[in-house]
Design an enzyme around this catalytic site. Structure first.
Site, short mmCIF file in Angstrom:
data_model
loop_
_atom_site.label_atom_id
_atom_site.label_comp_id
_atom_site.label_asym_id
_atom_site.label_seq_id
_atom_site.Cartn_x
_atom_site.Cartn_y
_atom_site.Cartn_z
N CYS A 91 0.86 -1.18 0.00
CA CYS A 91 0.00 0.00 0.00
C CYS A 91 0.90 1.23 0.00
O CYS A 91 1.64 1.46 0.96
CB CYS A 91 -0.91 0.00 1.22
N CYS A 254 -3.17 7.20 -4.55
CA CYS A 254 -2.91 5.76 -4.56
C CYS A 254 -1.50 5.46 -5.07
O CYS A 254 -1.23 5.56 -6.28
CB CYS A 254 -3.95 5.00 -5.38
#
Length: 333
Positions: A91, A254
Site C-alpha cells: 500500500c 494511490c
C-alpha cells in the site's frame, strides 16, 4: 474500565487517505516472510483487522498498517497492510503514512535532510526516503516494488455495461485501468455512486472470467481496484477515480495505483524512464511518480517506480474492546 483487547496506534492521513499505524498490542504474527505473515493473518487473525477498520472504530474507507519485526536482515520494520477490503500485499499511501509516523514519533533515528527507512512488506522490500526539516517529515519518496503491465487494451464483457476495454497492471496490487468515457461517465464526484457501481461490476467480471495471478507472490490473484482515467489524462498528468472493493474510493492518489499506471504508460511507449508523472486523485490531491529502472517479474518486463507524497499525523489512540460490546469485530454498513 474493562477491556479484553488493547491496541495502540498512531493515526495519520496521506494526501487525504487515512492510515492507522498499529504500534502495539498484536505481537509477532507467525511466518518466515511478511507474505507468509499476511496469509496467516488472513486465515487466523482477520478479526483484528475488522476490529480496527470497521465501524464504529473505523469507517467505510478505513486503512491501516501493522508494524512488525522484519523477516529479512536488510529491513528496519515489517509492515502488514489492512483496510476494509482485506490485507494488501503493498500500500503506497499506507507506506508514506508509516514512514511519516516513524519519523514524527521518533521510532527511528532521524537524520536531516533525509532519513532512510527500509520496510519489509508482503510484496517485497520498499525503501522510504523521508525528507526531514527541523525534525518534521515534509514528504516521503518510496522506492516501490517492481511493477508491470500484464494486459494492454483487452476487453471484458460486463453485465449492464457491455464490452469494456481495459488494461491490467501490477504496482503492488493489481489494477484495471478503464477510461471513464468507455463507460459513459464523467469525472464528477456527483456521479460517484454510478462510477463505483461500474467499478465493482468490472472487478467482478475480470475476477470471474480471467483473474490475474502474480508469478511470485502467493495469494495475489484478484483485482480489487479499478482506476477510472479522466478525459485529458496523459503521461505528464493523469486524473482518476479509484474504485475499490467492497465499495469505496481512494482519497489519496494511490501509490501502488500510480505505480501500475506508470507501468501501463511505459508499456504503451508513452512514459520514458526518469520523467516525472503526476497522478491526481478524485479529491484533487497529488503524488509525483517516476520510473527509475527496468527489471523483470517472472515472464513480464517490469519497471522500478518511485512515488513522492506527504502525510500528516492526526492522532494517537488506544483501541479497546469491552467484553459486553455487542460488536466485537465492528460492522459494515
Amino acid at each position: 474500565m474493562r477491556s479484553t483487547r488493547l491496541y495502540s496506534a498512531v493515526d495519520s492521513h496521506t494526501e487525504g487517505m487515512p492510515t492507522r499505524v498499529v504500534t502495539g498490542g498484536i505481537g509477532v504474527i507467525p511466518g518466515a516472510t511478511m507474505n507468509e505473515r499476511r496469509l496467516h493473518f488472513i486465515a487466523e487473525m482477520d478479526h483484528i483487522r475488522r476490529f480496527l477498520v470497521n465501524e464504529p472504530r473505523g469507517h467505510a474507507a478505513m486503512s491501516g498498517a501493522i508494524l512488525q519485526p522484519p523477516t529479512r536482515p536488510d529491513a528496519d520494520f515489517g509492515v502488514l497492510y489492512i483496510e476494509v477490503s482485506g490485507c494488501l500485499p503493498m500500500c503506497g499511501h499506507g507506506t508514506i503514512g508509516v514512514a511519516t509516523v516513524l519519523v514524527e514519533t521518533g521510532m527511528v533515528e532521524v537524520s536531516e535532510p533525509v532519513t532512510t527507512i527500509r520496510l519489509d512488506t508482503p510484496a517485497g522490500l520498499v525503501v522510504a526516503q523521508v525528507a526531514v526539516k527541523d525534525g518534521h517529515a515534509e514528504s516521503v519518496t518510496l522506492e516501490n516494488v517492481p511493477s508491470y503491465c500484464e494486459r494492454l487494451d483487452e476487453v471484458v464483457p460486463v453485465p449492464g455495461l457491455g464490452e469494456v476495454p481495459y488494461s491490467l497492471a501490477f504496482g503492488g496490487n493489481f489494477y484495471a485501468m478503464v477510461d471513464l468515457a468507455a463507460v459513459n461517465l464523467p469525472f464528477d464526484r456527483a456521479r460517484q455512486q454510478d462510477i463505483l457501481q461500474a467499478g465493482l461490476a468490472i472487478m467482478d467480471a475480470i475476477n470471474t472470467q480471467n483473474p490475474p495471478k502474480h508469478p511470485t507472490i502467493d495469494g495475489v490473484d484478484h483485482v480489487h481496484h479499478v482506476e477510472f482515467i479522466a478525459p485529458g489524462s496523459d503521461a505528464r498528468l493523469s486524473q482518476h477515480a479509484m474504485a475499490i472493493h467492497p465499495g469505496w474510493f481512494d482519497r489519496s492518489p494511490c501509490g501502488t495505483g500510480t505505480s501500475a499506471r506508470m507501468a501501463e504508460l511505459y508499456a504503451r511507449g508513452e512514459l520514458p524512464l526518469n520523467q516525472d508523472f503526476v497522478n491526481e486523485s478524485f479529491i484533487g490531491s497529488r503524488f509525483v511518480g517516476r520510473l527509475v529502472g527496468e527489471t523483470t517479474v517472472g515472464p513480464h518486463r517490469a519497471v522500478l517506480p518511485t512515488i513522492t507524497g506527504r502525510a500528516w499525523v492526526t492522532g494517537i489512540g488506544q483501541y479497546l474492546l469491552d467484553p459486553s460490546d455487542p460488536y466485537p469485530e465492528g460492522f459494515t454498513f
